[in-house]
Scaffold this motif. Structure first.
Motif, PDB file in Angstrom:
ATOM      1  N   THR A   1     107.185  49.405 -31.265  1.00 49.76           N
ATOM      2  CA  THR A   1     105.539  49.845 -31.189  1.00 49.76           C
ATOM      3  C   THR A   1     105.280  49.696 -32.710  1.00 49.76           C
ATOM      4  O   THR A   1     105.823  50.607 -33.507  1.00 49.76           O
ATOM      5  CB  THR A   1     105.692  50.929 -30.415  1.00 49.76           C
ATOM      6  N   PHE A   2     104.209  49.011 -33.075  1.00 48.82           N
ATOM      7  CA  PHE A   2     103.533  49.167 -34.258  1.00 48.82           C
ATOM      8  C   PHE A   2     101.929  48.702 -34.242  1.00 48.82           C
ATOM      9  O   PHE A   2     101.809  48.242 -33.298  1.00 48.82           O
ATOM     10  CB  PHE A   2     104.226  48.204 -35.276  1.00 48.82           C
ATOM     11  N   SER A   3     101.223  49.109 -35.030  1.00 44.68           N
ATOM     12  CA  SER A   3     100.023  48.930 -35.154  1.00 44.68           C
ATOM     13  C   SER A   3      99.473  47.665 -35.915  1.00 44.68           C
ATOM     14  O   SER A   3     100.190  47.029 -36.487  1.00 44.68           O
ATOM     15  CB  SER A   3      99.237  50.190 -35.669  1.00 44.68           C
ATOM     16  N   ALA A   4      98.367  47.200 -35.246  1.00 43.93           N
ATOM     17  CA  ALA A   4      97.983  45.833 -36.022  1.00 43.93           C
ATOM     18  C   ALA A   4      97.429  45.916 -37.284  1.00 43.93           C
ATOM     19  O   ALA A   4      97.798  45.183 -38.305  1.00 43.93           O
ATOM     20  CB  ALA A   4      96.787  45.232 -35.255  1.00 43.93           C
ATOM     21  N   ALA A   5      97.115  47.065 -37.711  1.00 44.97           N
ATOM     22  CA  ALA A   5      96.650  47.592 -39.233  1.00 44.97           C
ATOM     23  C   ALA A   5      97.655  47.474 -39.988  1.00 44.97           C
ATOM     24  O   ALA A   5      97.775  46.955 -41.059  1.00 44.97           O
ATOM     25  CB  ALA A   5      95.964  48.877 -39.005  1.00 44.97           C
ATOM     26  N   GLN A   6      98.907  47.913 -39.593  1.00 48.55           N
ATOM     27  CA  GLN A   6     100.123  47.990 -40.507  1.00 48.55           C
ATOM     28  C   GLN A   6     100.744  46.767 -40.445  1.00 48.55           C
ATOM     29  O   GLN A   6     101.139  46.337 -41.584  1.00 48.55           O
ATOM     30  CB  GLN A   6     101.208  48.878 -39.621  1.00 48.55           C
ATOM     31  N   LEU A   7     100.589  45.850 -39.509  1.00 47.19           N
ATOM     32  CA  LEU A   7     101.052  44.489 -39.584  1.00 47.19           C
ATOM     33  C   LEU A   7     100.287  43.851 -40.673  1.00 47.19           C
ATOM     34  O   LEU A   7     100.826  42.929 -41.385  1.00 47.19           O
ATOM     35  CB  LEU A   7     101.009  43.884 -38.327  1.00 47.19           C
TER      36      LEU A   7
ATOM     37  N   VAL B   1      99.288  41.472 -46.193  1.00 49.10           N
ATOM     38  CA  VAL B   1      98.367  41.314 -47.171  1.00 49.10           C
ATOM     39  C   VAL B   1      99.027  41.538 -48.527  1.00 49.10           C
ATOM     40  O   VAL B   1      98.849  40.600 -49.563  1.00 49.10           O
ATOM     41  CB  VAL B   1      97.192  41.902 -46.839  1.00 49.10           C
ATOM     42  N   GLN B   2      99.921  42.490 -48.635  1.00 52.07           N
ATOM     43  CA  GLN B   2     100.470  42.919 -49.756  1.00 52.07           C
ATOM     44  C   GLN B   2     101.290  41.690 -50.320  1.00 52.07           C
ATOM     45  O   GLN B   2     101.560  41.551 -51.471  1.00 52.07           O
ATOM     46  CB  GLN B   2     101.302  44.245 -49.386  1.00 52.07           C
ATOM     47  N   ARG B   3     101.998  41.272 -49.425  1.00 55.45           N
ATOM     48  CA  ARG B   3     102.981  40.164 -49.741  1.00 55.45           C
ATOM     49  C   ARG B   3     102.184  38.777 -50.293  1.00 55.45           C
ATOM     50  O   ARG B   3     102.607  38.052 -50.819  1.00 55.45           O
ATOM     51  CB  ARG B   3     103.738  39.678 -48.673  1.00 55.45           C
ATOM     52  N   ALA B   4     100.991  38.661 -49.831  1.00 46.07           N
ATOM     53  CA  ALA B   4     100.179  37.325 -49.807  1.00 46.07           C
ATOM     54  C   ALA B   4      99.177  37.358 -51.212  1.00 46.07           C
ATOM     55  O   ALA B   4      98.731  36.469 -51.466  1.00 46.07           O
ATOM     56  CB  ALA B   4      99.352  36.892 -48.758  1.00 46.07           C
TER      57      ALA B   4
ATOM     58  N   ASP C   1     108.864  42.252 -31.153  1.00 42.50           N
ATOM     59  CA  ASP C   1     109.670  42.008 -32.619  1.00 42.50           C
ATOM     60  C   ASP C   1     108.717  42.166 -33.706  1.00 42.50           C
ATOM     61  O   ASP C   1     108.023  41.025 -34.053  1.00 42.50           O
ATOM     62  CB  ASP C   1     110.456  40.875 -32.319  1.00 42.50           C
ATOM     63  N   ARG C   2     108.706  43.220 -34.606  1.00 43.70           N
ATOM     64  CA  ARG C   2     107.852  43.263 -35.493  1.00 43.70           C
ATOM     65  C   ARG C   2     108.102  42.284 -36.632  1.00 43.70           C
ATOM     66  O   ARG C   2     107.108  41.747 -37.391  1.00 43.70           O
ATOM     67  CB  ARG C   2     107.939  44.635 -36.121  1.00 43.70           C
ATOM     68  N   GLU C   3     109.345  42.210 -37.118  1.00 43.94           N
ATOM     69  CA  GLU C   3     109.670  40.968 -38.034  1.00 43.94           C
ATOM     70  C   GLU C   3     109.322  39.710 -37.640  1.00 43.94           C
ATOM     71  O   GLU C   3     108.733  39.069 -38.404  1.00 43.94           O
ATOM     72  CB  GLU C   3     111.355  40.881 -38.161  1.00 43.94           C
ATOM     73  N   LEU C   4     109.381  39.091 -36.283  1.00 41.74           N
ATOM     74  CA  LEU C   4     108.821  37.867 -35.921  1.00 41.74           C
ATOM     75  C   LEU C   4     107.345  38.032 -35.796  1.00 41.74           C
ATOM     76  O   LEU C   4     106.806  36.898 -36.487  1.00 41.74           O
ATOM     77  CB  LEU C   4     109.379  37.688 -34.461  1.00 41.74           C
ATOM     78  N   MET C   5     106.730  38.981 -35.620  1.00 42.34           N
ATOM     79  CA  MET C   5     105.221  39.080 -35.412  1.00 42.34           C
ATOM     80  C   MET C   5     104.670  38.977 -36.981  1.00 42.34           C
ATOM     81  O   MET C   5     103.662  38.320 -37.144  1.00 42.34           O
ATOM     82  CB  MET C   5     104.644  40.377 -34.873  1.00 42.34           C
ATOM     83  N   GLU C   6     105.402  39.714 -37.790  1.00 45.05           N
ATOM     84  CA  GLU C   6     105.138  39.379 -39.243  1.00 45.05           C
ATOM     85  C   GLU C   6     105.194  38.180 -39.826  1.00 45.05           C
ATOM     86  O   GLU C   6     104.278  37.659 -40.490  1.00 45.05           O
ATOM     87  CB  GLU C   6     105.737  40.683 -40.321  1.00 45.05           C
ATOM     88  N   TYR C   7     106.200  37.450 -39.487  1.00 46.66           N
ATOM     89  CA  TYR C   7     106.330  36.148 -39.936  1.00 46.66           C
ATOM     90  C   TYR C   7     105.170  35.400 -39.409  1.00 46.66           C
ATOM     91  O   TYR C   7     104.527  34.373 -40.144  1.00 46.66           O
ATOM     92  CB  TYR C   7     107.539  35.226 -39.316  1.00 46.66           C
ATOM     93  N   ALA C   8     104.780  35.453 -38.261  1.00 48.70           N
ATOM     94  CA  ALA C   8     103.788  34.607 -37.627  1.00 48.70           C
ATOM     95  C   ALA C   8     102.358  34.906 -38.352  1.00 48.70           C
ATOM     96  O   ALA C   8     101.706  33.823 -38.552  1.00 48.70           O
ATOM     97  CB  ALA C   8     103.532  34.833 -36.082  1.00 48.70           C
TER      98      ALA C   8
ATOM     99  N   THR D   1      89.219  36.153 -44.121  1.00 53.08           N
ATOM    100  CA  THR D   1      88.747  37.588 -43.591  1.00 53.08           C
ATOM    101  C   THR D   1      89.810  37.687 -42.474  1.00 53.08           C
ATOM    102  O   THR D   1      90.060  36.740 -41.572  1.00 53.08           O
ATOM    103  CB  THR D   1      87.524  37.473 -42.833  1.00 53.08           C
ATOM    104  N   LEU D   2      90.457  39.082 -42.353  1.00 58.38           N
ATOM    105  CA  LEU D   2      91.469  39.249 -41.297  1.00 58.38           C
ATOM    106  C   LEU D   2      90.717  40.206 -40.352  1.00 58.38           C
ATOM    107  O   LEU D   2      89.891  41.181 -40.819  1.00 58.38           O
ATOM    108  CB  LEU D   2      92.698  40.113 -42.032  1.00 58.38           C
ATOM    109  N   ALA D   3      90.867  40.247 -39.025  1.00 56.74           N
ATOM    110  CA  ALA D   3      90.237  41.327 -38.112  1.00 56.74           C
ATOM    111  C   ALA D   3      91.149  41.421 -36.917  1.00 56.74           C
ATOM    112  O   ALA D   3      91.912  40.899 -36.821  1.00 56.74           O
ATOM    113  CB  ALA D   3      88.868  40.686 -37.533  1.00 56.74           C
ATOM    114  N   ALA D   4      91.144  42.748 -36.500  1.00 57.98           N
ATOM    115  CA  ALA D   4      91.914  42.876 -35.167  1.00 57.98           C
ATOM    116  C   ALA D   4      90.804  43.754 -34.092  1.00 57.98           C
ATOM    117  O   ALA D   4      90.054  44.477 -34.529  1.00 57.98           O
ATOM    118  CB  ALA D   4      93.130  43.826 -35.387  1.00 57.98           C
ATOM    119  N   GLY D   5      90.985  43.536 -32.888  1.00 60.37           N
ATOM    120  CA  GLY D   5      90.406  44.174 -31.966  1.00 60.37           C
ATOM    121  C   GLY D   5      90.917  44.034 -30.329  1.00 60.37           C
ATOM    122  O   GLY D   5      91.866  43.644 -30.380  1.00 60.37           O
TER     123      GLY D   5
END
Length: 619
Positions: A461-467, A472-475, A500-507, A526-530
Motif C-alpha cells: 500500500t502506497f500513496s500516489a503522491a509518493q509514487l 520525478v526525482q529520477r527524471a 506492486d510498487r516497483e512495477l507501478m513506479e516503472y510504469a 504536468t502530473l496529477a492524481a485524483g
C-alpha cells in the motif's frame, strides 16, 4: 487471451443470432409454405405398404347426372341405388349429399323408405356459412339415419391443399363428428372416447389433439396403388349385378363430377388435378381404418434438433479448417433435410424449414466468420512479423552500440599500458554500458513475462503522491537537460494504491520519461492524481509532438513507434508502453490516452476501486 475470449463470444453470438433468424423465418408464411411443399414432396416420394381398401365409392358422375336430369333429380335414382346396395349387406353407407330441401313428396317418401332399409346409414350435414347453425337433412331422412357427419375439409390457407381433416365441428353446444369418422364408428359399432391428445374408437387411437381442433392428417392412397374402387350410379342401376361389389364394404356416395361438385380440393398427390369431397372423406376413412396416422413431432424436438445442427456447424468451423470443415458442413446439409424425410417414413411429420434454415444460416455464418477471422489473423500475423523484424533490426543496432563500446574498451585495456586514471574511466564505461545492455535485455524479457502472466505481483500500500515524487526525482536530470519544467499538482490524501510498487513506479516513470523525451525544450509536463467516482486516476500530460487517432489505437502494440517519434531522433524500442499497459492490466486497471498532433498527449492510468484505498478504509 482476452482477444480470444472476445472472438469466441462474438462467434457464439453470431451463431445464436443465425438460429433466431432461422426460427423466425421458418415461422413466417414462407417457412410454412416450404414445410407444406416439403410435406407434399415426401408424400410423393415415399410409398407406404400396400393395403386392401375397405371403402368403395358410389359415384354420381357426369353420365349419371346427364341420365337423371342433374343434381336436383337425384333422389329417385339414389333411393333405387340404396335399395340394391342394401340387398348385399354393406357394412356402412355414408351419403355425401346435403338433403335439406323438400321435393316431390312421393319421391321423398321413396328415398326415406330406402334409407330405413339401409343398415348403418350416415348422412351428411354442414355448418351454415356464418357458423351459426347446422344445415341438416330433412327430419324424416335424419330419423332414418344412424348418425350425422359433417363434410367440412380443412384446406391450407396458403395453397388450398387439403392435407388435414377436422374430425369435429361445433356451433354453440351442438357438435358433430366428421363423416369419415362417423362411418368408421358406425361400421365398428363402437363409441368415441375423448382425451386432450387423441380419440379412441374401439381400440383404434387417432392422434388428434383438442388444441389443434381435432385435426387429422389424411394418408391419401398413392397413385402407384389402385385407387379406391368406384361404381357409377348409372352403371349400378343399369346393371344390378354390380351391387355385389358393395358387399361388406363401407360405401361413400357422392357427386364425383368436378363440374357439378363444389367441394373439390387439391391434395399432396394432385398434379393440377383436384379431388372431390366424397373421395377425400373416403381417403380419411381409409386412414382411420388402416391406422396410417401421421403424427406431428413436438415443437421442442424440432427446436432441439435445429439447435444441434447449429452447434454442429459452429464446431465444424470452430474446431476444423479446410477440407475437413467443408466435409462436415456437407454432412450437416445432408442431415438437415434427410432427418424429416426419415421421420416421415416412420409416420412422424417433422418441420422441414426450421432445421434446413438453421443448418444453412449457421454454416454460412460460421464459415464466413471463420474465413474473415483467419484472414484477419493472417494479416495481423504478417503485420506483427514485419514489425517484429523491424524491431529486431533496431534492437540489434541498439545492442551493438554498448557491445562495441565494451569490446573496444576491453581491447584497449588488454593491449596497451594505460594510466590508472584512464583504466578507471574505461572500467566505468564498460560498467555503464553493460548495465545499459542488461536493462535492454531485462526490458524485452519483462514484456513477455507480463504478457504470459508469469510475474507475481507484490501487495503493498502506497500513496500516489509518493509514487509521483519518486519518479520525478529520477527524471529531473533528463528534464533539466531540455529545460522542461515538471509541475506536480497536489494529490488528494485519499488516493492510495495497493499493488506492486516497483512495477507501478516503472510504469509511471516510463510515461514520465516519454513525456520529456518527446516534448520540445522549454515546455512543461504536468502530473496529477485524483478520484473519479470509484477509481483512482494518475495522469501525465505533455506539450509534445502528439499523435493522431490511428496512432493512438496502435500505441500499446509491441515494437510500434509513431512516425513522429521516429522522426524526432529519440531512441526507443517501441515496447515501453506495451510493458506499461501490461502492468496496469495486471493490476486490474486501464489506460486512457488523449492526444492530438502538435498539441501534446495525456496518459491516464485508471485503477479500479478494488486497489484504491480510501481514507475511510484506513480509519
Amino acid at each position: 487471451m482476452q482477444r480470444l475470449s472476445r472472438e469466441r463470444a462474438m462467434y457464439l453470438a453470431l451463431l445464436a443470432g443465425s438460429f433466431v433468424v432461422a426460427l423466425t423465418a421458418s415461422w413466417t408464411s414462407l417457412g410454412k409454405q416450404i414445410d407444406s411443399d416439403a410435406y407434399d414432396w415426401m408424400f410423393r416420394l415415399y410409398t407406404p405398404r400396400p393395403w386392401r381398401t375397405e371403402s368403395i365409392l358410389l359415384a354420381i358422375d357426369q353420365p349419371s347426372l346427364n341420365a337423371y336430369g342433374g343434381i336436383s333429380h337425384l333422389r329417385k335414382p339414389l333411393a333405387d341405388a340404396l335399395a340394391r346396395i342394401s340387398a348385399v349387406s354393406p357394412r356402412t353407407v355414408a351419403v355425401d349429399l346435403i338433403l335439406v330441401d323438400q321435393t316431390d313428396p312421393n319421391i321423398d317418401a321413396r328415398l326415406e323408405a330406402a334409407m330405413r332399409g339401409t343398415r348403418n346409414l350416415v348422412l351428411a350435414c354442414r355448418l351454415l356459412p356464418d357458423g351459426s347453425a347446422w344445415e341438416d337433412p330433412l327430419p324424416p331422412f335424419r330419423a332414418a339415419a344412424t348418425a350425422l357427419g359433417h363434410v367440412h375439409a380443412e384446406p391450407d390457407s396458403l395453397d388450398t391443399v387439403a392435407r388435414t381433416l377436422p374430425l369435429e365441428k361445433a356451433t354453440q353446444h351442438d357438435r358433430r363428428w366428421a363423416l369419415a369418422l362417423e362411418a368408421y364408428r358406425v361400421s365398428r359399432g363402437a363409441q368415441i372416447l375423448e382425451s386432450p391428445t387423441d380419440l379412441d374408437i374401439g381400440g383404434r387411437v387417432i392422434p388428434s389433439t383438442r388444441e389443434s381442433g381435432r385435426l387429422m392428417r389424411i394418408r391419401y392412397r398413392p397413385p402407384s396403388m389402385k385407387a379406391i374402387p368406384r361404381v357409377s350410379l348409372k352403371a349400378l342401376l343399369d346393371d344390378p349385378t354390380l351391387a355385389a361389389q358393395f358387399s361388406g364394404k363401407v360405401v361413400f356416395a357422392g357427386v364425383t363430377d368436378q363440374t357439378a361438385a363444389r367441394d373439390w380440393l387439391f391434395t399432396p398427390y394432385s398434379d393440377g388435378q383436384p379431388m372431390v369431397g366424397v373421395e377425400i372423406h373416403a381417403n380419411a376413412f381409409e386412414t382411420i381404418a388402416q391406422g396410417l396416422f401421421l403424427r406431428d413431432a413436438p415443437l421442442w424436438s424440432v427446436l432441439a434438433f435445429s439447435l444441434a445442427l447449429v452447434t454442429a456447424a459452429g464446431l465444424a468451423y470452430g474446431r476444423f479448417t479446410g477440407m475437413r470443415a467443408n466435409l462436415l458442413a456437407v454432412g450437416i446439409l445432408i442431415v438437415a433435410p434427410a432427418a424429416p424425410y426419415w421421420l416421415f417414413t416412420h409416420r412422424i411429420v417433422f418441420s422441414f424449414a426450421t432445421p434446413v434454415f438453421s443448418a444453412w444460416l449457421s454454416l454460412v455464418t460460421a464459415g464466413s466468420y471463420q474465413y474473415l477471422v483467419v484472414r484477419r489473423r493472417l494479416h495481423t500475423s504478417d503485420a506483427e512479423r514485419d514489425r517484429y523484424r523491424q524491431a529486431m533490426h533496431f534492437v540489434t543496432h541498439e545492442m551493438r552500440t554498448p557491445l562495441t563500446a565494451i569490446q573496444g574498451s576491453s581491447e584497449l585495456m588488454s593491449r596497451y599500458a594505460l594510466s590508472e586514471e584512464k583504466r578507471k574511466q574505461i572500467a566505468d564505461l564498460i560498467n555503464s554500458e553493460s548495465k545499459r545492455l542488461g536493462r535492454m535485455i531485462e526490458m524485452f524479457l519483462s514484456v513477455e513475462r507480463l504478457s504470459a502472466g508469469e510475474v507475481e505481483l507484490k501487495r503493498e500500500t502506497f500513496s500516489a503522491a509518493q509514487l509521483m515524487a519518486g519518479c520525478v526525482q529520477r527524471a529531473l536530470p533528463l528534464a533539466d537537460q531540455k529545460h522542461i519544467r515538471i509541475l506536480t499538482e497536489a494529490a488528494p490524501e485519499d488516493v492510495l494504491l495497493a499493488g506492486d510498487r516497483e512495477l507501478m513506479e516503472y510504469a509511471f516513470y516510463n510515461l514520465l520519461t516519454n513525456a520529456i523525451k518527446y516534448s520540445p525544450q522549454r515546455t512543461q509536463v504536468t502530473l496529477a492524481a485524483g478520484r473519479r467516482n470509484e477509481h483512482a486516476c494518475i495522469s501525465v500530460q505533455d506539450q509534445g509532438i502528439g499523435m493522431d487517432h490511428q496512432e493512438v489505437k496502435k500505441i500499446f502494440q509491441k515494437f510500434y513507434r509513431t512516425r513522429r517519434a521516429e522522426l524526432s531522433g529519440e531512441a526507443g524500442t517501441g515496447i515501453g508502453l506495451s510493458i506499461v499497459e501490461q502492468i496496469v492490466t495486471q493490476h486490474g486497471g486501464t489506460i486512457e490516452v488523449a492526444s492530438h498532433p502538435g498539441q501534446g498527449s495525456r496518459f491516464t492510468m485508471i485503477l479500479p476501486v478494488t486497489i484504491a484505498a480510501a481514507v475511510a478504509e484506513r480509519n
